[in-house]
Design a protein around this motif. Structure first.
Motif, PDB file in Angstrom:
ATOM      1  N   ARG A  80      11.381  11.354  26.539  1.00  0.00           N
ATOM      2  CA  ARG A  80      12.848  11.019  26.261  1.00  0.00           C
ATOM      3  C   ARG A  80      13.231   9.247  26.028  1.00  0.00           C
ATOM      4  NH1 ARG A  80      18.385  12.498  29.607  1.00  0.00           N
ATOM      5  NH2 ARG A  80      19.540  10.395  28.677  1.00  0.00           N
ATOM      6  N   HIS A  81      12.381   8.758  26.934  1.00  0.00           N
ATOM      7  CA  HIS A  81      12.323   7.141  26.923  1.00  0.00           C
ATOM      8  C   HIS A  81      11.656   6.671  25.540  1.00  0.00           C
ATOM      9  CE1 HIS A  81      13.376   3.443  28.531  1.00  0.00           C
ATOM     10  NE2 HIS A  81      12.161   2.956  28.157  1.00  0.00           N
ATOM     11  N   LEU A  82      10.892   7.445  24.909  1.00  0.00           N
ATOM     12  CA  LEU A  82      10.162   7.067  23.700  1.00  0.00           C
ATOM     13  C   LEU A  82      10.847   7.748  22.403  1.00  0.00           C
ATOM     14  CD1 LEU A  82       6.496   6.934  24.808  1.00  0.00           C
ATOM     15  CD2 LEU A  82       7.848   5.075  24.609  1.00  0.00           C
ATOM     16  N   ASN A  83      12.303   8.084  22.479  1.00  0.00           N
ATOM     17  CA  ASN A  83      12.895   8.711  21.538  1.00  0.00           C
ATOM     18  C   ASN A  83      12.102   9.918  20.950  1.00  0.00           C
ATOM     19  OD1 ASN A  83      14.949   6.769  21.911  1.00  0.00           O
ATOM     20  ND2 ASN A  83      13.998   5.258  20.755  1.00  0.00           N
ATOM     21  N   ARG A  84      11.394  10.642  21.719  1.00  0.00           N
ATOM     22  CA  ARG A  84      10.866  11.929  21.366  1.00  0.00           C
ATOM     23  C   ARG A  84       9.690  11.554  20.276  1.00  0.00           C
ATOM     24  NH1 ARG A  84      15.875  16.147  19.914  1.00  0.00           N
ATOM     25  NH2 ARG A  84      15.667  14.724  18.027  1.00  0.00           N
ATOM     26  N   LEU A  85       9.124  10.319  20.236  1.00  0.00           N
ATOM     27  CA  LEU A  85       8.417  10.136  19.106  1.00  0.00           C
ATOM     28  C   LEU A  85       6.848  10.132  19.778  1.00  0.00           C
ATOM     29  CD1 LEU A  85       9.939   7.102  17.500  1.00  0.00           C
ATOM     30  CD2 LEU A  85       9.796   9.376  16.388  1.00  0.00           C
ATOM     31  N   SER A  86       6.715  10.278  21.003  1.00  0.00           N
ATOM     32  CA  SER A  86       5.517  10.423  21.567  1.00  0.00           C
ATOM     33  C   SER A  86       5.855  11.836  22.730  1.00  0.00           C
ATOM     34  CB  SER A  86       5.056   9.403  22.399  1.00  0.00           C
ATOM     35  OG  SER A  86       4.419   8.357  21.259  1.00  0.00           O
ATOM     36  N   ALA A  87       4.826  12.298  23.056  1.00  0.00           N
ATOM     37  CA  ALA A  87       4.643  13.248  24.016  1.00  0.00           C
ATOM     38  C   ALA A  87       3.647  13.462  25.058  1.00  0.00           C
ATOM     39  CB  ALA A  87       5.055  14.771  23.356  1.00  0.00           C
ATOM     40  N   GLN A  88       3.627  14.369  26.005  1.00  0.00           N
ATOM     41  CA  GLN A  88       2.481  14.416  26.735  1.00  0.00           C
ATOM     42  C   GLN A  88       2.113  15.545  26.971  1.00  0.00           C
ATOM     43  OE1 GLN A  88       3.649  11.843  30.493  1.00  0.00           O
ATOM     44  NE2 GLN A  88       2.243  10.397  29.713  1.00  0.00           N
ATOM     45  N   ALA A  89       0.769  16.101  27.501  1.00  0.00           N
ATOM     46  CA  ALA A  89       0.433  17.372  27.703  1.00  0.00           C
ATOM     47  C   ALA A  89       0.228  17.562  29.206  1.00  0.00           C
ATOM     48  CB  ALA A  89      -0.954  17.604  26.948  1.00  0.00           C
ATOM     49  N   VAL A  90       0.407  18.986  29.629  1.00  0.00           N
ATOM     50  CA  VAL A  90       0.352  19.315  31.010  1.00  0.00           C
ATOM     51  C   VAL A  90      -0.522  20.590  31.124  1.00  0.00           C
ATOM     52  CG1 VAL A  90       1.512  20.081  33.037  1.00  0.00           C
ATOM     53  CG2 VAL A  90       2.657  18.443  31.485  1.00  0.00           C
ATOM     54  N   THR A  91      -1.805  20.641  31.901  1.00  0.00           N
ATOM     55  CA  THR A  91      -2.437  21.576  32.058  1.00  0.00           C
ATOM     56  C   THR A  91      -2.375  21.952  33.437  1.00  0.00           C
ATOM     57  OG1 THR A  91      -4.807  22.375  31.853  1.00  0.00           O
ATOM     58  CG2 THR A  91      -4.526  20.058  32.246  1.00  0.00           C
ATOM     59  N   THR A  92      -2.547  23.318  33.554  1.00  0.00           N
ATOM     60  CA  THR A  92      -2.350  24.155  34.889  1.00  0.00           C
ATOM     61  C   THR A  92      -3.690  25.196  34.950  1.00  0.00           C
ATOM     62  OG1 THR A  92      -0.791  25.538  34.443  1.00  0.00           O
ATOM     63  CG2 THR A  92      -0.144  23.527  35.064  1.00  0.00           C
ATOM     64  N   SER A  93      -3.739  25.620  36.043  1.00  0.00           N
ATOM     65  CA  SER A  93      -4.749  26.743  36.360  1.00  0.00           C
ATOM     66  C   SER A  93      -3.565  28.227  35.848  1.00  0.00           C
ATOM     67  CB  SER A  93      -5.039  26.910  37.597  1.00  0.00           C
ATOM     68  OG  SER A  93      -6.109  28.094  37.824  1.00  0.00           O
ATOM     69  N   ILE A  94      -4.401  29.149  35.983  1.00  0.00           N
ATOM     70  CA  ILE A  94      -3.729  30.562  35.871  1.00  0.00           C
ATOM     71  C   ILE A  94      -2.684  30.740  37.226  1.00  0.00           C
ATOM     72  CG2 ILE A  94      -5.274  31.386  34.250  1.00  0.00           C
ATOM     73  CD1 ILE A  94      -6.420  33.250  36.325  1.00  0.00           C
ATOM     74  N   GLY A  95      -1.868  31.843  37.155  1.00  0.00           N
ATOM     75  CA  GLY A  95      -1.379  32.292  38.151  1.00  0.00           C
ATOM     76  C   GLY A  95      -0.154  31.257  38.653  1.00  0.00           C
ATOM     77  N   PRO A  96      -0.003  30.946  39.643  1.00  0.00           N
ATOM     78  CA  PRO A  96       1.198  30.187  40.259  1.00  0.00           C
ATOM     79  C   PRO A  96       1.300  28.713  39.696  1.00  0.00           C
ATOM     80  CG  PRO A  96      -0.518  30.348  42.147  1.00  0.00           C
ATOM     81  CD  PRO A  96      -0.938  31.318  40.976  1.00  0.00           C
ATOM     82  N   GLY A  97      -0.028  28.215  39.272  1.00  0.00           N
ATOM     83  CA  GLY A  97      -0.079  26.935  38.712  1.00  0.00           C
ATOM     84  C   GLY A  97       0.836  27.121  37.288  1.00  0.00           C
ATOM     85  N   ALA A  98       0.694  28.253  36.595  1.00  0.00           N
ATOM     86  CA  ALA A  98       1.242  28.446  35.244  1.00  0.00           C
ATOM     87  C   ALA A  98       2.628  28.728  35.481  1.00  0.00           C
ATOM     88  CB  ALA A  98       0.711  29.479  34.419  1.00  0.00           C
ATOM     89  N   THR A  99       2.948  29.361  36.254  1.00  0.00           N
ATOM     90  CA  THR A  99       4.426  30.016  36.447  1.00  0.00           C
ATOM     91  C   THR A  99       5.204  28.784  36.832  1.00  0.00           C
ATOM     92  OG1 THR A  99       3.777  30.954  38.644  1.00  0.00           O
ATOM     93  CG2 THR A  99       4.083  32.620  36.798  1.00  0.00           C
ATOM     94  N   ASN A 100       4.575  27.803  37.851  1.00  0.00           N
ATOM     95  CA  ASN A 100       5.342  26.483  38.147  1.00  0.00           C
ATOM     96  C   ASN A 100       6.000  25.884  36.921  1.00  0.00           C
ATOM     97  OD1 ASN A 100       5.302  27.305  40.930  1.00  0.00           O
ATOM     98  ND2 ASN A 100       3.407  25.790  41.292  1.00  0.00           N
ATOM     99  N   LEU A 101       5.194  26.161  35.612  1.00  0.00           N
ATOM    100  CA  LEU A 101       5.776  25.341  34.755  1.00  0.00           C
ATOM    101  C   LEU A 101       7.147  25.900  34.055  1.00  0.00           C
ATOM    102  CD1 LEU A 101       2.303  25.240  32.594  1.00  0.00           C
ATOM    103  CD2 LEU A 101       3.434  23.241  33.910  1.00  0.00           C
ATOM    104  N   VAL A 102       7.517  26.853  34.509  1.00  0.00           N
ATOM    105  CA  VAL A 102       8.818  27.561  33.733  1.00  0.00           C
ATOM    106  C   VAL A 102       9.808  26.534  33.887  1.00  0.00           C
ATOM    107  CG1 VAL A 102      10.215  29.469  33.606  1.00  0.00           C
ATOM    108  CG2 VAL A 102       7.844  29.881  33.690  1.00  0.00           C
ATOM    109  N   THR A 103      10.252  26.294  34.993  1.00  0.00           N
ATOM    110  CA  THR A 103      11.484  25.311  35.291  1.00  0.00           C
ATOM    111  C   THR A 103      11.315  24.170  34.220  1.00  0.00           C
ATOM    112  OG1 THR A 103      11.735  26.168  37.477  1.00  0.00           O
ATOM    113  CG2 THR A 103      12.813  24.112  36.640  1.00  0.00           C
ATOM    114  N   GLY A 104      10.397  23.534  34.513  1.00  0.00           N
ATOM    115  CA  GLY A 104      10.373  22.077  33.559  1.00  0.00           C
ATOM    116  C   GLY A 104      10.210  22.507  32.066  1.00  0.00           C
ATOM    117  N   ALA A 105       9.613  23.665  31.601  1.00  0.00           N
ATOM    118  CA  ALA A 105       9.780  23.899  30.048  1.00  0.00           C
ATOM    119  C   ALA A 105      11.085  24.239  29.799  1.00  0.00           C
ATOM    120  CB  ALA A 105       8.763  25.499  29.913  1.00  0.00           C
ATOM    121  N   ALA A 106      11.924  24.902  30.626  1.00  0.00           N
ATOM    122  CA  ALA A 106      13.271  25.217  30.297  1.00  0.00           C
ATOM    123  C   ALA A 106      14.081  24.151  30.095  1.00  0.00           C
ATOM    124  CB  ALA A 106      13.957  26.319  31.376  1.00  0.00           C
ATOM    125  N   LEU A 107      13.779  22.953  31.045  1.00  0.00           N
ATOM    126  CA  LEU A 107      14.487  21.719  30.899  1.00  0.00           C
ATOM    127  C   LEU A 107      14.276  20.990  29.633  1.00  0.00           C
ATOM    128  CD1 LEU A 107      14.681  19.104  33.911  1.00  0.00           C
ATOM    129  CD2 LEU A 107      13.817  18.579  31.493  1.00  0.00           C
TER     130      LEU A 107
END
Length: 623
Positions: A80-107
Motif C-alpha cells: 500500500r505504501h508503494l502504491n501497489r507497484l511492488s508486492a512481497q511474497a509470503v511462504t508458510t508450511s502446510i496445515g495451520p501455517g497455511a490456514t493462518n493466511l486466510v485473514t490476511g488474504a481477505a484483508l
C-alpha cells in the motif's frame, strides 16, 4: 542439459523467476516482488526454504516472521505504501501455517492490495494417505486446507507438476500488477513438487516488465460525466483509496481548484487533499465530519473517485438524501464504477481526473455554495481544536492523545491504524498533511494489522517515522512482530492506548442494547459477570520483554515528551499511555446499520430497537 535450459527444483525456479519481475508505470521501473516473508515447517523448509537460502539475499531478500497472518499484514502495508507497484511474497508450511493466511488474504483482496502467498501443500504424488495435517474429505480427494484461500484470492492455483509453474507464475504476476484485478494471489505448492527438479527454459528467468496501465475514459462516458457536473448545483467529490494508488492527488487538487467542487474522503482516501486545502471537508460517512456529512445529504451529484462505497461511506445507504441525487463513478474497475446506478467513468483515477478538468474548463460552482462549505470547514476546525486541547497535567483522553501526536509528527510521518474506536476519531479529527501519512486499513478493519503493517511500511520507507496506534485489545491480538522489528533494527514507533477492553465495541454494544456485555477486560464479580476490577495486564512490560524501548506517560505533558523522544530514537520504541475513558470525540454525524434485537425482554434492547426502526426509514436504494 540443453544450453537453453537450467536444471533447478520447482522452488528454486520460482524464486529465480520472482527476482526477475518488474513493474513499470510512468516510465519508472520497480522490482515487483521486493522480498519474501517466511515461517518454515515441514511443508516448505526443504523446498522454498532451501531455494531462498541458495538464492541469497542479493537475489531475494528474506524477512523472518513470527505469525503467518502478521506476515501478510506486513506485506500488504508495504504494498500500500508503494502504491501497489511492488508486492512481497509470503511462504508458510502446510496445515495451520497455511490456514493462518486466510485473514490476511481477505484483508488484501478486500482492500485491492497485492500480496503473493506461497503455502506448502500435500504431496501431489500421494505416497502416503493421510499425511500429517491432511484434511480428509470423503468425496473430494484433491481438496486441501489451502482451498480455504480460494474465495479470498484474486487468483489461485495448485502447482501439481513442475512444468505447470510456468503458466501459473505468469498469471500470478499479471494479477498482482493489474490495478483492476489485484489482491491476494495464491500458488499452493505441494511439498514434493517444490523439491522436484526440472529443465527450465532460460526465457523463464529473463527480466520481465509488467506495465501498469493508465487507461483513459471512454469519450461517451466522459461526455455524460461532464454534462452531469455542469448541470449540478451542489456537486461533491468522494475521494477513495484509488486516488492514492493512482498517485492522482495533484490531479484532484487541480480539479478542485478549478471548479470549487468540495472533496470528502473515505478512510482509504483521506489525505487526497491536505487538511488545510479550502475544498477539503475531511472524512465522510458514519465516521466523517459534520460538514462533510451535511454537504453529502444535500448533494445533487456525487462524484466517486476510486471508492468502493462501503456502508461506512454511505452511512448504510442513508447519507445521500437529495431527492434527485445522481452519481458519477470514476474507477479503474467497471465493477465499482457501476455502483449506485452511477454514470460510469471507467478509467485510471489520474487520467480520468485530468480529462474531467480539461473538459470542465471554465466551469465553477456557485460562490454561495463555496461560502457554505468553507464556513462549515471553519466550524469543524474549531471542533478539532477543542477535542485536541488539554492541560499538561491532565490524564489524556483518546482524542487528546491524537492532539499530542499531531503536535509531534512531521508532514511525511506515517500513522497506521485499523480497528477499535481510533479509526473513527482519526477519520474525524486527524489533520492529514501528505498523501501517505494516513494509513488506515478499514476495508477489513482487522485487529492485529497495525504492528506488522508498520514493519512493512518501514521497509518501504526506511527514513520515514512510522507510528502504529493500537488499543489494548488490538495489541493483545498480535504483538509478535515486535520481535521482527527488533531483529531487523526497524525504528517503528508503537503507541499503546490502554483503556481496559474493547472500548469501541463497548460503546456500540451500549447503543444497540447489548449493555457492553463481554467487552471489558475485568475480573468476574461475585455474580459471575465481568464487572470486577480491571485486569492487572502490563502491556508496556510485555513490549519491553519483546525488545522494545518503552516510555510510560501518565499526563498530557509526559505524553508529548515521550512521543518526541520516540520520534527521535533510532530504536523500536513503545509509548504507553492509560487514557481517561471520558468520551471527548464528537458524536457520529451519520448512521451505521447494526441490526438490533427485534424482540427482547431487557429494556435497553427494546429502546435500542425503537431508535433503530426510526433510523432505518432513511435508507434509500439509488436506482
Amino acid at each position: 542439459m540443453s544450453p537453453t535450459t537450467r536444471r533447478l527444483t520447482t522452488a528454486q525456479a520460482l524464486v529465480r523467476f520472482l527476482a526477475a519481475q518488474f513493474s513499470e508505470r510512468d516510465e519508472v521501473r520497480r522490482r515487483l516482488i521486493t522480498g519474501t516473508w517466511g515461517i518454515f515447517g515441514h511443508g516448505n523448509v526443504a523446498g522454498i526454504g532451501q531455494a531462498l537460502l541458495e538464492a541469497g539475499e542479493d537475489v531475494m531478500p528474506f524477512h523472518q516472521g513470527r505469525n503467518e497472518q502478521a506476515m501478510v499484514h506486513a506485506a500488504v502495508g508495504h504494498a500500500r505504501h508503494l502504491n501497489r507497484l511492488s508486492a512481497q511474497a509470503v511462504t508458510t508450511s502446510i496445515g495451520p501455517g497455511a490456514t493462518n493466511l486466510v485473514t490476511g488474504a481477505a484483508l488484501a483482496t478486500i482492500n485491492r492490495l497485492p500480496v503473493l502467498l506461497l503455502p506448502g501443500d500435500y504431496f501431489a504424488t500421494r505416497p502416503a494417505d493421510p499425511l500429517l495435517q491432511q484434511l480428509e474429505h470423503p468425496v473430494e480427494a484433491d481438496l486441501s486446507v489451502n482451498d480455504t484461500l480460494r474465495p479470498v484470492s484474486r487468483y489461485f492455483d495448485r502447482v501439481t507438476r513442475p512444468e505447470t509453474l510456468i503458466p501459473s507464475a505468469l498469471n500470478a504476476m499479471r494479477v498482482l500488477a493489474d490495478p483492476a484485478e489485484t489482491g491476494a494471489v495464491t500458488l499452493a505448492l505441494p511439498q514434493d513438487v517444490q523439491a522436484q527438479a526440472h529443465d527450465w527454459p532460460e526465457e523463464f528467468f529473463a527480466e520481465r516488465v509488467w506495465r501498469v496501465r493508465r487507461p483513459g475514459p471512454d469519450p461517451a462516458e466522459l461526455a455524460a460525466a461532464v454534462g452531469a457536473v455542469r448541470t449540478a448545483r451542489r456537486p461533491l467529490i468522494v475521494a477513495g483509496g484509488g486516488v492514492h494508488h493512482s498517485e492522482a492527488e495533484a490531479a484532484l487538487e487541480a480539479l478542485a481548484d478549478a471548479t470549487g467542487i468540495p472533496v470528502a474522503s473515505t478512510q482509504a482516501g483521506k489525505g487526497s487533499l491536505r487538511h488545510d486545502h479550502p475544498a477539503d471537508l475531511g472524512g465522510i460517512g458514519h465516521t466523517g465530519t459534520a460538514v462533510s456529512d451535511d454537504i453529502a445529504r444535500t448533494a445533487d451529484l456525487v462524484i466517486g473517485v476510486g471508492t468502493r462505497y462501503s456502508d461506512f461511506t454511505t452511512a448504510s445507504g442513508t447519507l445521500f438524501q437529495h431527492p434527485d441525487v445522481r452519481f458519477v463513478n470514476l474507477n479503474i474497475t467497471a465493477f465499482d464504477a457501476h455502483k449506485l446506478a452511477a454514470r460510469p467513468l471507467v478509467a485510471d483515477a489520474r487520467t480520468g481526473l485530468t480529462a474531467l478538468a480539461q473538459a470542465l474548463s471554465g466551469h465553477r460552482v456557485d460562490a454561495s455554495y463555496e461560502a457554505e462549505y468553507r464556513a462549515g470547514r471553519a466550524r469543524w476546525d474549531a471542533v478539532v481544536d477543542a477535542a485536541y486541547a488539554a492541560e499538561d497535567s491532565a490524564v489524556p483522553t483518546q482524542t487528546q492523545v491524537l492532539g499530542a501526536l499531531d503536535a509531534v509528527v512531521g508532514d511525511d510521518d506515517v500513522v497506521i491504524n485499523a480497528a477499535g474506536s481510533l479509526p473513527g476519531d482519526l477519520h474525524k479529527l486527524w489533520r492529514t498533511r501528505s498523501p501517505r501519512q494516513y494509513h488506515l486499513e478499514y476495508g477489513y478493519s482487522c485487529m492485529g494489522y497495525e504492528i506488522p503493517a508498520a514493519i512493512g511500511v518501514q521497509l518501504a520507507a526506511p527514513d520515514t517515522p512510522v507510528w502504529s496506534l493500537v488499543g489494548d485489545g488490538t495489541y493483545l491480538m498480535m504483538p509478535t512482530e515486535i520481535v521482527t522489528a527488533v531483529q531487523e533494527g526497524l525504528p517503528v514507533n508503537l503507541v499503546i492506548v490502554q483503556n481496559h477492553g474493547y472500548a469501541s465495541i463497548g460503546g456500540l454494544s451500549e447503543g444497540t442494547g447489548g449493555e457492553r456485555f463481554g467487552t471489558a477486560y475485568r475480573y468476574r464479580a461475585a455474580d459471575g459477570t465481568f464487572t470486577g476490577d480491571p485486569l492487572p495486564v502490563d502491556l508496556a512490560a510485555n513490549a519491553a520483554s519483546l525488545g522494545m524501548d518503552v516510555l510510560r506517560a501518565k499526563t498530557v505533558g509526559e505524553l508529548r515528551e515521550a512521543l518526541a523522544a520516540a520520534r527521535a530514537s533510532d530504536r523500536p520504541t513503545c509509548v504507553h499511555v492509560e487514557t481517561d475513558p471520558a468520551p471527548t470525540a464528537p458524536p457520529a454525524a451519520a448512521w451505521w446499520d447494526v441490526p438490533v434485537a427485534e424482540v427482547a425482554s431487557r429494556e435497553a434492547a427494546s429502546a435500542a430497537r425503537e431508535r433503530y426502526d426510526r433510523e432505518v426509514t432513511a435508507r434509500r436504494h439509488h436506482l
